[in-house]
Design a protein around this motif. Structure first.
Motif, PDB file in Angstrom:
ATOM      1  N   ARG A   1       0.854  -1.191   0.000  1.00 22.79           N
ATOM      2  CA  ARG A   1       0.000   0.000   0.000  1.00 22.79           C
ATOM      3  C   ARG A   1       0.887   1.238   0.000  1.00 22.79           C
ATOM      4  NH1 ARG A   1      -3.322   2.675   4.504  1.00 22.79           N
ATOM      5  NH2 ARG A   1      -1.796   1.630   5.790  1.00 22.79           N
ATOM      6  N   VAL A   2       0.656   2.147  -0.935  1.00 22.61           N
ATOM      7  CA  VAL A   2       1.378   3.401  -1.034  1.00 22.61           C
ATOM      8  C   VAL A   2       0.398   4.518  -0.700  1.00 22.61           C
ATOM      9  CG1 VAL A   2       2.671   4.944  -2.568  1.00 22.61           C
ATOM     10  CG2 VAL A   2       2.898   2.467  -2.812  1.00 22.61           C
ATOM     11  N   VAL A   3       0.767   5.369   0.264  1.00 30.54           N
ATOM     12  CA  VAL A   3      -0.135   6.444   0.686  1.00 30.54           C
ATOM     13  C   VAL A   3       0.597   7.776   0.708  1.00 30.54           C
ATOM     14  CG1 VAL A   3      -1.601   4.927   2.071  1.00 30.54           C
ATOM     15  CG2 VAL A   3       0.346   6.034   3.138  1.00 30.54           C
ATOM     16  N   HIS A   4      -0.148   8.847   0.531  1.00 29.77           N
ATOM     17  CA  HIS A   4       0.392  10.200   0.648  1.00 29.77           C
ATOM     18  C   HIS A   4       0.623  10.505   2.125  1.00 29.77           C
ATOM     19  CE1 HIS A   4      -0.033  14.575   1.253  1.00 29.77           C
ATOM     20  NE2 HIS A   4       0.759  14.604   0.196  1.00 29.77           N
ATOM     21  N   VAL A   5       1.713  11.191   2.410  1.00 22.12           N
ATOM     22  CA  VAL A   5       2.033  11.600   3.776  1.00 22.12           C
ATOM     23  C   VAL A   5       2.054  13.123   3.811  1.00 22.12           C
ATOM     24  CG1 VAL A   5       3.777  11.532   5.599  1.00 22.12           C
ATOM     25  CG2 VAL A   5       3.389   9.513   4.170  1.00 22.12           C
ATOM     26  N   PHE A   6       1.277  13.711   4.717  1.00 23.45           N
ATOM     27  CA  PHE A   6       1.253  15.158   4.855  1.00 23.45           C
ATOM     28  C   PHE A   6       2.615  15.668   5.326  1.00 23.45           C
ATOM     29  CE2 PHE A   6      -3.233  14.061   5.260  1.00 23.45           C
ATOM     30  CZ  PHE A   6      -3.787  14.929   4.326  1.00 23.45           C
ATOM     31  N   THR A   7       2.937  16.892   4.961  1.00 23.85           N
ATOM     32  CA  THR A   7       4.236  17.478   5.280  1.00 23.85           C
ATOM     33  C   THR A   7       4.570  17.380   6.761  1.00 23.85           C
ATOM     34  OG1 THR A   7       4.079  18.998   3.419  1.00 23.85           O
ATOM     35  CG2 THR A   7       5.586  19.618   5.182  1.00 23.85           C
ATOM     36  N   ARG A   8       3.613  17.649   7.638  1.00 25.64           N
ATOM     37  CA  ARG A   8       3.893  17.646   9.082  1.00 25.64           C
ATOM     38  C   ARG A   8       4.264  16.247   9.586  1.00 25.64           C
ATOM     39  NH1 ARG A   8      -1.610  17.918   8.616  1.00 25.64           N
ATOM     40  NH2 ARG A   8      -2.747  16.204   9.591  1.00 25.64           N
ATOM     41  N   ASP A   9       3.916  15.202   8.814  1.00 31.52           N
ATOM     42  CA  ASP A   9       4.198  13.825   9.207  1.00 31.52           C
ATOM     43  C   ASP A   9       5.279  13.166   8.352  1.00 31.52           C
ATOM     44  OD1 ASP A   9       2.199  13.880  11.209  1.00 31.52           O
ATOM     45  OD2 ASP A   9       0.667  13.499   9.687  1.00 31.52           O
ATOM     46  N   GLN A  10       5.887  13.916   7.448  1.00 29.71           N
ATOM     47  CA  GLN A  10       6.880  13.345   6.538  1.00 29.71           C
ATOM     48  C   GLN A  10       8.226  13.241   7.253  1.00 29.71           C
ATOM     49  OE1 GLN A  10       8.445  11.430   4.612  1.00 29.71           O
ATOM     50  NE2 GLN A  10       7.353  12.003   2.752  1.00 29.71           N
ATOM     51  N   LEU A  11       8.503  12.055   7.789  1.00 31.00           N
ATOM     52  CA  LEU A  11       9.712  11.850   8.584  1.00 31.00           C
ATOM     53  C   LEU A  11      10.986  12.026   7.779  1.00 31.00           C
ATOM     54  CD1 LEU A  11       8.551   8.796  10.726  1.00 31.00           C
ATOM     55  CD2 LEU A  11       8.269  11.234  11.171  1.00 31.00           C
ATOM     56  N   ALA A  12      10.947  11.744   6.486  1.00 35.33           N
ATOM     57  CA  ALA A  12      12.149  11.876   5.659  1.00 35.33           C
ATOM     58  C   ALA A  12      12.557  13.335   5.470  1.00 35.33           C
ATOM     59  CB  ALA A  12      11.943  11.199   4.309  1.00 35.33           C
ATOM     60  N   ASP A  13      11.660  14.295   5.762  1.00 39.37           N
ATOM     61  CA  ASP A  13      12.027  15.710   5.681  1.00 39.37           C
ATOM     62  C   ASP A  13      13.192  16.032   6.603  1.00 39.37           C
ATOM     63  OD1 ASP A  13      10.204  16.385   3.774  1.00 39.37           O
ATOM     64  OD2 ASP A  13       8.912  17.571   5.089  1.00 39.37           O
ATOM     65  N   LEU A  14      13.302  15.300   7.687  1.00 38.57           N
ATOM     66  CA  LEU A  14      14.390  15.511   8.630  1.00 38.57           C
ATOM     67  C   LEU A  14      15.745  15.313   7.964  1.00 38.57           C
ATOM     68  CD1 LEU A  14      14.905  16.057  11.663  1.00 38.57           C
ATOM     69  CD2 LEU A  14      14.967  13.597  11.974  1.00 38.57           C
ATOM     70  N   LEU A  15      15.781  14.501   6.907  1.00 40.23           N
ATOM     71  CA  LEU A  15      17.030  14.170   6.225  1.00 40.23           C
ATOM     72  C   LEU A  15      17.240  14.937   4.922  1.00 40.23           C
ATOM     73  CD1 LEU A  15      16.751  10.313   6.709  1.00 40.23           C
ATOM     74  CD2 LEU A  15      18.027  11.922   8.122  1.00 40.23           C
ATOM     75  N   THR A  16      16.251  15.756   4.511  1.00 38.19           N
ATOM     76  CA  THR A  16      16.378  16.440   3.220  1.00 38.19           C
ATOM     77  C   THR A  16      16.289  17.953   3.299  1.00 38.19           C
ATOM     78  OG1 THR A  16      14.007  16.265   2.772  1.00 38.19           O
ATOM     79  CG2 THR A  16      15.424  14.515   1.899  1.00 38.19           C
ATOM     80  N   LYS A  17      15.753  18.504   4.395  1.00 39.47           N
ATOM     81  CA  LYS A  17      15.463  19.940   4.414  1.00 39.47           C
ATOM     82  C   LYS A  17      15.929  20.594   5.708  1.00 39.47           C
ATOM     83  CE  LYS A  17      11.255  19.266   1.719  1.00 39.47           C
ATOM     84  NZ  LYS A  17      11.484  17.880   1.408  1.00 39.47           N
TER      85      LYS A  17
END
Length: 157
Positions: free
Chosen positions: A108-124
């Protein structure tokens, strides 16, 4: 290194402040853990202001425990964030296999809202509040005080 600027100095200081502030933190792995596999992935779009190259990142979990993570700068520039994410090696190699798994409902592939996007910690770059929130969600927390005292005692000896 041959011609550092004030921005380089500020970046180096930021890294050192991060390391100092996180020295007493770690990832606590939970013993009772479901065997479900899930992952977060992200790519910034031309996030490096010097060369406009994107950074890819992912965090993979087995149940509640993070088991694999990576953040890598791409080798060349891309024209869109979709293209950047498609080119991530762990996605591009298995793209057709994953598509079949989704069609068969095994994945299952789902959209993740920005506030819950854990990978943002590693990219931004993040605000201190967003940084603390995402590190907590990933599972980074202060180590128990007994371990912390031992580590601090060893660093002064």
């Amino acid at each position: 290194m041959h011609s550092p600027t004030d921005q380089h100095w500020q970046s180096a200081n930021r890294v050192l402040r991060y390391l100092k502030g996180m020295a007493t933190h770690g990832i606590l792995l939970k013993r009772h853990n479901p065997l479900s596999l899930h992952a977060y992935s992200d790519a910034d779009w031309a996030g490096d202001v010097d060369d406009y190259v994107s950074t890819n990142a992912y965090v993979t979990y087995l149940g509640h425990n993070p088991v694999s993570w990576s953040s890598k700068k791409q080798k060349g520039g891309l024209r869109s964030s979709t293209e950047a994410e498609y080119r991530m090696k762990h996605i591009a190699i298995d793209y057709h296999f994953i598509r079949t798994m989704v069609q068969d409902r095994a994945l299952r592939v789902v959209h993740v809202f920005t506030r819950d996007q854990l990978a943002d910690l590693l990219t931004k770059p993040l605000s201190p509040t967003a940084f603390k929130d995402l590190t907590f969600k990933i599972g980074v927390s202060p180590r128990p005080s007994i371990l912390r005292r031992r580590i601090e005692d060893q660093s002064y000896s």
